[in-house]
Motif scaffolding. Structure first.
Motif, mmCIF file in Angstrom:
data_model
loop_
_atom_site.group_PDB
_atom_site.id
_atom_site.type_symbol
_atom_site.label_atom_id
_atom_site.label_comp_id
_atom_site.label_asym_id
_atom_site.label_seq_id
_atom_site.Cartn_x
_atom_site.Cartn_y
_atom_site.Cartn_z
ATOM 1 N N PHE A 147 35.874 35.528 51.011
ATOM 2 C CA PHE A 147 35.727 36.710 52.130
ATOM 3 C C PHE A 147 36.349 36.299 53.182
ATOM 4 O O PHE A 147 35.875 35.266 53.892
ATOM 5 N N PHE A 157 36.836 41.070 53.723
ATOM 6 C CA PHE A 157 38.065 41.162 53.124
ATOM 7 C C PHE A 157 38.290 40.179 51.807
ATOM 8 O O PHE A 157 38.405 38.995 52.041
ATOM 9 N N PRO A 158 37.834 40.744 50.659
ATOM 10 C CA PRO A 158 37.817 39.781 49.489
ATOM 11 C C PRO A 158 39.249 39.242 48.944
ATOM 12 O O PRO A 158 40.183 39.932 48.982
ATOM 13 N N GLY A 159 39.068 38.018 48.479
ATOM 14 C CA GLY A 159 40.057 37.376 47.745
ATOM 15 C C GLY A 159 39.647 36.128 46.893
ATOM 16 O O GLY A 159 38.157 36.179 46.421
ATOM 17 N N VAL A 203 45.328 43.076 53.929
ATOM 18 C CA VAL A 203 43.794 43.379 54.537
ATOM 19 C C VAL A 203 43.583 44.712 54.822
ATOM 20 O O VAL A 203 42.341 45.290 55.181
ATOM 21 N N CYS A 206 42.166 46.117 51.346
ATOM 22 C CA CYS A 206 41.213 45.571 50.422
ATOM 23 C C CYS A 206 39.827 45.287 51.147
ATOM 24 O O CYS A 206 38.935 44.791 50.821
ATOM 25 N N ARG A 207 39.551 46.178 52.211
ATOM 26 C CA ARG A 207 38.464 46.041 52.996
ATOM 27 C C ARG A 207 37.343 46.487 52.474
ATOM 28 O O ARG A 207 37.291 47.578 51.757
ATOM 29 N N VAL A 208 36.198 45.781 52.461
ATOM 30 C CA VAL A 208 34.745 46.348 52.065
ATOM 31 C C VAL A 208 33.950 46.204 52.953
ATOM 32 O O VAL A 208 34.024 45.411 54.213
ATOM 33 N N HIS A 241 32.563 42.205 45.626
ATOM 34 C CA HIS A 241 33.666 41.613 45.070
ATOM 35 C C HIS A 241 34.087 41.955 43.811
ATOM 36 O O HIS A 241 35.241 42.307 43.393
ATOM 37 N N SER A 244 35.519 45.705 43.924
ATOM 38 C CA SER A 244 36.955 45.645 44.688
ATOM 39 C C SER A 244 38.118 45.014 43.772
ATOM 40 O O SER A 244 39.067 44.747 44.146
ATOM 41 N N GLY A 247 39.324 42.162 45.425
ATOM 42 C CA GLY A 247 40.333 42.282 46.384
ATOM 43 C C GLY A 247 41.807 42.621 46.092
ATOM 44 O O GLY A 247 42.758 42.621 46.820
ATOM 45 N N GLY A 328 46.632 40.057 45.698
ATOM 46 C CA GLY A 328 45.400 39.722 46.437
ATOM 47 C C GLY A 328 45.462 38.729 47.439
ATOM 48 O O GLY A 328 46.417 38.000 47.197
#
Length: 551
Positions: A147, A157-159, A203, A206-208, A241, A244, A247, A328
């Motif tokens: 994140f 912002f997940p990844g 970014v 993919c924002r959570v 996570h 999404s 991400g 991602g």
């Protein structure tokens, strides 16, 4: 009766096996479990043995460890796997921009690794910091979930954490796509402009957002009362996570966003040509000034940056996106071939990267290695002293090196500076002393801030930084390093009696008890690649508590 080693180990009570395992490394236990099926079954079932390993890897937080174990479903092996896997990422990281300070510390959070930036600041009771990224464990304890932190406390912002080299010296923020046979799809081969555009687009897509009641939750356990909220925050992050899809952003969405950014703004017909000519003229002038400045500044990035320009053939962004249906964010701990100058690595100026700072371990004959904090002036500043506000806080990394003649030197490398505008770049050697040469100078002040007599344990001769030519070739003037009986160090310039007083610091403890402040936007927050000599962290969040006057 002869008994083999496996039988002896299996006959040992579980508590005794746990005591023995506390003196082994995780890889030793894994090698032992691979010796036979019976040993594998016994060690896999011995939770106390793996709990002892966890205590070795996380010695400072026994209550946190039990909460971690509960979050891992009661499996100490899962916690141990995570701690062992992220150990190469713990410690100090930095980037050369901005010159005033970009120091990031990665330390354990709650069943996670949290990276936070120490904000350039004045001396105060609470250290100011801002989060950069977090790495969470998956169900098996692998550090796989990334994140990034954004400018709002609840924005994440997940990844994915792509890979970690056991000897990683660089953390690279990249775009990740499923494995492709096409080598042209590699993110690192894209041009710098396309890499920046792609990361910005990711970014933006993919924002959570954390629930409001969890957005203000601490990142570290300040006390046992914080543990339930930290556990709830972690569960919410895991859920986000999954929702999404890690991400991952679909190709069509990225192409639409990147295409929209390519379109120029609409201009009136009569003024469009004039504005284009003006913009080209300004760009040419800016390029001329920028190229001139590059010749003047003595940044050591060029040694590691030449390889970036050696191959001018970059795959297009469309080629990269066509390799997969989705893309991602990813973080990669890599081992790159880097040159260093006095403990400061030479850094690329066109990679979204953080670089490892190696902190030497104190040992006999090299007792002063490690991280220190300090201020200029005598009496030295104290965090709780409100009578002397405005002292800039410095972090210095002290390390030992041998010169060309084999003589031992103690070098103080500046890694954080709390002034408003930098005088010397990051990585500058504030002073260099010759360990084998005692100083003949006397300490200029008889008493300290509490009016007590100053007692000097020993002193060394050396040189302190002065006005000069940038990073590698600053000016220097003679001075002495004094070791005080209370454990502090004081370097005194001979001519003007300026003094830099240092004391050891526990950065992890300072961060856990410090004050969180807002961050930069997510991509600049990871690595601020625009050269700046002022405090950009203050300018972004505008906190008056972070302001520092020049010293």
């Amino acid at each position: 009766m002869a008994v083999d080693g496996a039988e002896l180990i299996l006959s040992v009570p579980d508590d005794v096996l746990a005591l023995i395992s506390a003196h082994l490394r995780p890889r030793d236990l894994l090698a032992l479990s691979a010796a036979s099926r019976r040993l594998h079954a016994a060690l896999s079932a011995s939770d106390k043995s793996w709990l002892a390993q966890c205590r070795r890897l996380l010695p400072s937080s026994p209550s946190n460890l039990l909460a971690w174990r509960a979050a891992a479903g009661g499996s100490s092996l899962t916690v141990c796997r995570f701690l062992h896997s992220v150990s190469p990422l713990q410690g100090l990281w930095a980037h050369q921009n901005p010159e005033l300070g970009n120091l990031v510390a990665a330390l354990p959070g709650f069943f996670s690794l949290v990276a936070v930036r120490a904000i350039p600041q004045e001396l105060s009771p609470r250290l100011l910091w801002a989060p950069v990224f977090e790495i969470l464990a998956d169900a098996d304890g692998r550090p796989a979930l990334l994140f990034l932190h954004g400018h709002h406390p609840g924005f994440l912002f997940p990844g994915l954490l792509a890979s970690v080299n056991p000897h990683a010296n660089t953390l690279l923020l990249e775009a990740h796509a499923p494995v492709s046979s096409d080598p042209s799809s590699q993110f690192s081969r894209l041009s710098f402009g396309n890499r920046r555009r792609l990361l910005d687009a990711l970014v933006a897509s993919c924002r959570v957002t954390l629930p409001p009641e969890l957005a203000a939750a601490p990142l570290f356990a300040r006390s046992d009362e914080d543990l339930p909220m930290l556990a709830a925050r972690r569960e919410a992050m895991l859920r986000l996570h999954i929702e999404s899809r890690g991400g991952m952003v679909r190709r069509a969405e990225l192409e639409a966003l990147l295409g929209a950014k390519k379109m120029p703004p609409s201009l009136p017909v009569d003024s469009a040509g004039e504005r284009v000519r003006l913009r080209r003229s300004l760009s040419a002038m800016a390029g001329y000034v920028r190229n001139g400045l590059r010749q003047m500044v003595t940044r050591s990035a060029s040694a590691n940056s030449r390889s970036e320009y050696a191959d001018s053939k970059h795959p297009s962004l469309d080629e990269f996106l066509r390799a997969s249906e989705s893309t991602g964010l990813s973080l990669r701990g890599a081992r790159l071939r880097l040159s260093t100058y006095r403990a400061w690595p030479s850094m690329h100026d066109n990679r979204f990267a953080l670089y490892k700072l190696t902190a030497q371990v104190p040992m006999p004959g090299r007792e002063y290695a490690g991280l220190w904090r300090g201020t200029f002036g005598w009496p030295p500043g104290r965090p709780d002293d409100e009578r002397k506000p405005g002292k800039a806080l410095f972090f210095l990394l002290l390390s030992y090196e041998e010169d060309s003649e084999g003589k031992l030197l103690l070098i103080a490398t500046k890694v954080l500076e709390g002034t408003h505008y930098v005088v010397h770049p990051n990585g500058s050697s504030m002073f260099v002393v010759r360990v084998g040469e005692s100083s003949t100078e006397a300490f200029p002040w008889p008493t300290d801030e509490d009016s007590r007599s100053v007692s000097i344990k020993r002193s060394f001769a050396g040189e302190g930084i002065a006005t000069g030519y940038g990073f590698r070739y600053p000016g220097s003037k003679p001075g002495s390093l004094f070791v005080l009986r209370d454990g502090r160090l004081a370097f005194v310039w001979r001519d003007n009696k300026s003094v830099l007083t240092l004391q050891r610091l526990n950065l992890e403890e300072l961060l856990r008890t410090g004050e969180r402040v807002p961050t930069l936007p997510p991509i600049p927050n990871f690595a601020y690649l625009t050269k700046s000599y002022s405090n950009v962290f203050v300018a972004i969040h505008g906190s008056s508590s972070c302001s520092s006057s020049p010293r």
